[in-house]
Design a protein around this motif. Structure first.
Motif, mmCIF file in Angstrom:
data_model
loop_
_atom_site.group_PDB
_atom_site.id
_atom_site.type_symbol
_atom_site.label_atom_id
_atom_site.label_comp_id
_atom_site.label_asym_id
_atom_site.label_seq_id
_atom_site.Cartn_x
_atom_site.Cartn_y
_atom_site.Cartn_z
ATOM 1 N N LEU A 63 0.840 -1.099 -0.051
ATOM 2 C CA LEU A 63 -0.140 -0.133 0.280
ATOM 3 C C LEU A 63 0.834 1.262 -0.096
ATOM 4 O O LEU A 63 1.786 1.212 0.638
ATOM 5 N N ASN A 142 -13.149 2.035 8.070
ATOM 6 C CA ASN A 142 -13.270 3.154 7.044
ATOM 7 C C ASN A 142 -14.711 3.022 6.876
ATOM 8 O O ASN A 142 -15.445 4.284 6.632
ATOM 9 N N ILE B 29 -7.257 7.701 8.400
ATOM 10 C CA ILE B 29 -7.883 6.072 8.603
ATOM 11 C C ILE B 29 -7.585 5.261 7.580
ATOM 12 O O ILE B 29 -7.468 4.061 7.541
ATOM 13 N N ASN B 31 -5.170 5.647 5.237
ATOM 14 C CA ASN B 31 -3.667 5.084 5.252
ATOM 15 C C ASN B 31 -3.125 4.425 6.544
ATOM 16 O O ASN B 31 -1.996 4.375 6.956
ATOM 17 N N VAL B 32 -4.391 3.643 7.223
ATOM 18 C CA VAL B 32 -4.047 3.054 8.703
ATOM 19 C C VAL B 32 -2.834 1.911 8.563
ATOM 20 O O VAL B 32 -2.226 1.455 9.404
ATOM 21 N N ASP B 33 -2.757 1.196 7.355
ATOM 22 C CA ASP B 33 -2.069 -0.013 7.026
ATOM 23 C C ASP B 33 -0.713 0.390 6.088
ATOM 24 O O ASP B 33 -0.095 -0.493 5.664
ATOM 25 N N VAL B 94 -5.209 4.622 15.668
ATOM 26 C CA VAL B 94 -6.727 4.416 15.382
ATOM 27 C C VAL B 94 -7.545 4.911 16.479
ATOM 28 O O VAL B 94 -8.685 5.482 16.231
ATOM 29 N N MET B 98 -10.492 7.592 15.532
ATOM 30 C CA MET B 98 -11.890 7.369 15.793
ATOM 31 C C MET B 98 -12.770 8.395 16.655
ATOM 32 O O MET B 98 -13.934 8.713 16.407
ATOM 33 N N LEU B 101 -13.145 11.796 15.278
ATOM 34 C CA LEU B 101 -14.123 11.414 14.319
ATOM 35 C C LEU B 101 -15.296 11.841 14.962
ATOM 36 O O LEU B 101 -16.416 12.414 14.324
#
Lengths: 161, 130
Positions: A63, A142, B29, B31-33, B94, B98, B101
Motif C-alpha cells: 500500500l 473506514n 484512517i 492510510n492506517v496500514d 486508530v 476514531m 471522528l
C-alpha cells in the motif's frame, strides 16, 4: 472546497482493503498448491536446471498513500487549506520470495524429488488469518468514517430548513 | 444595518474547519496500514489565522500587478515526520482518530443547529413575531 473529497478518500481505502482480502483468500485457497508456476530449462550459475514445477508463492499487497492531486495543490497555493492527499492506493502485489518453501516428506506425491521430499507453498495459515483480521478491522473503521461523513453531509443539507 | 450579524460568518468558518478536519481524519484512517505514512492534523489556531488574516499589501507600481496573500506560508494541515506508532513507520493512532471522528461529528451537528437557530431568530424578526 470539494464536498465529496472525504468520501472519495474513504472509498479508495475500502477498495484497497478489499483487494487485501482477495489476495489473502487466494493465498489460503492455494495453501496446498504444489504446481503454481512452471519453470523452463535455464542455466543458473553455469548449471542446467531442468524444467520443473514450483509451488505457489505467497502474495502480499503493498500500500502507498495516494498523494495530493494537482487540484488540491492548486488549492493550497490559493490558500484554501493545506494538502490532504487523495487516499490510499495499491502500488503492487508482491510475491514473497524471502520465506522459504516448506519441505514435506511424502514419497507418493507426484511432485516429490528423488529423496521423497515435496516443496509446499510458503503460505502460513496462521499469518494469513492475522492479516485477514487486520484487513477486516481496517475495512470496518473506514465504513465508520464513511457513515460519519454521510451524516455530516445530510446534516448540512438541513441548514436553513 | 446588517441583516446577518457576525455570528453567521463565524459559524461558517467553523464549519469549514470541521469539513477540513473530516477530510484529514478520513485520509489518516484510509492510510492506517500504509508503511511510513505520517498522520496529518489540522491546527485550529492556524486555520483561524488563515481565515482571518488581513492580507499583506504588496507595493504595486502598476495596477496590473498581482497582490500577494500571506496565507500560503502557514498551512493549516500539519504533519509530524519523526513520530512512529507502528513498527512499519506508520504514525496513525486508530483510537485517537476514531474519537476525533466522533467529536468532529458532534461539533458539526452543534454548529448546524446553532446556524439553524440563528436563521429562525431572523425569521421571527422578519415576520414580526408572528
Amino acid at each position: 472546497m470539494n464536498m465529496f473529497h472525504s468520501m472519495n478518500v474513504t472509498s479508495s481505502a475500502l477498495t484497497a482493503q478489499r483487494l487485501r482480502m482477495d489476495v489473502i483468500s487466494s493465498n489460503m485457497a492455494n495453501v496446498d498448491t504444489t504446481r503454481g508456476e512452471y519453470k523452463k530449462d535455464e542455466v543458473v550459475n553455469g548449471k542446467l536446471v531442468k524444467a520443473h514445477w514450483e509451488p505457489y508463492r505467497r502474495k502480499t499487497v503493498e500500500l502507498a498513500p495516494k498523494d495530493a492531486s494537482f487540484n488540491s495543490l492548486l488549492n493550497t497555493a490559493m490558500g484554501n487549506g493545506g494538502t490532504i492527499g487523495d487516499g490510499v492506493k495499491v502500488s503492487r502485489i508482491k510475491e514473497d520470495t524471502t520465506t522459504p518453501f516448506k519441505k514435506v516428506y511424502d514419497p507418493s506425491n507426484p511432485d516429490a524429488d528423488k529423496d521423497g521430499f515435496v516443496n509446499m507453498p510458503n503460505v502460513d495459515p496462521l499469518r494469513e488469518m492475522v492479516d485477514l483480521i487486520s484487513a477486516t478491522r481496517s475495512y470496518e473503521a473506514n465504513v465508520t468514517v464513511f457513515n460519519s461523513s454521510k451524516a455530516m453531509m445530510m446534516k448540512s443539507l438541513e441548514i436553513g430548513r | 444595518m446588517r441583516l446577518f450579524s457576525n455570528t453567521v460568518g463565524t459559524i461558517e468558518q467553523a464549519l469549514d474547519y470541521s469539513a477540513l478536519k473530516q477530510k484529514v481524519i478520513s485520509q489518516n484512517i484510509a492510510n492506517v496500514d500504509t508503511p511510513n505514512y505520517k498522520a496529518k492534523d489540522v491546527s485550529f489556531k492556524k486555520f483561524l489565522e488563515e481565515a482571518n488574516s488581513s492580507q499583506v499589501e504588496a507595493y504595486r507600481t502598476d495596477p496590473k500587478h498581482f497582490s500577494f496573500t500571506s496565507s500560503s506560508e502557514s498551512p493549516a494541515v500539519i504533519s509530524q515526520a519523526n513520530v512512529r506508532y507502528n513498527e512499519n513507520g506508520n504514525s496513525v493512532d486508530v483510537d485517537k482518530e476514531m474519537s476525533d471522528l466522533a467529536s468532529n461529528q458532534i461539533y458539526f451537528d452543534a454548529l448546524t443547529s446553532q446556524l439553524n437557530n440563528q436563521f429562525s431568530i431572523l425569521q421571527a424578526v422578519i415576520k414580526g413575531g408572528k
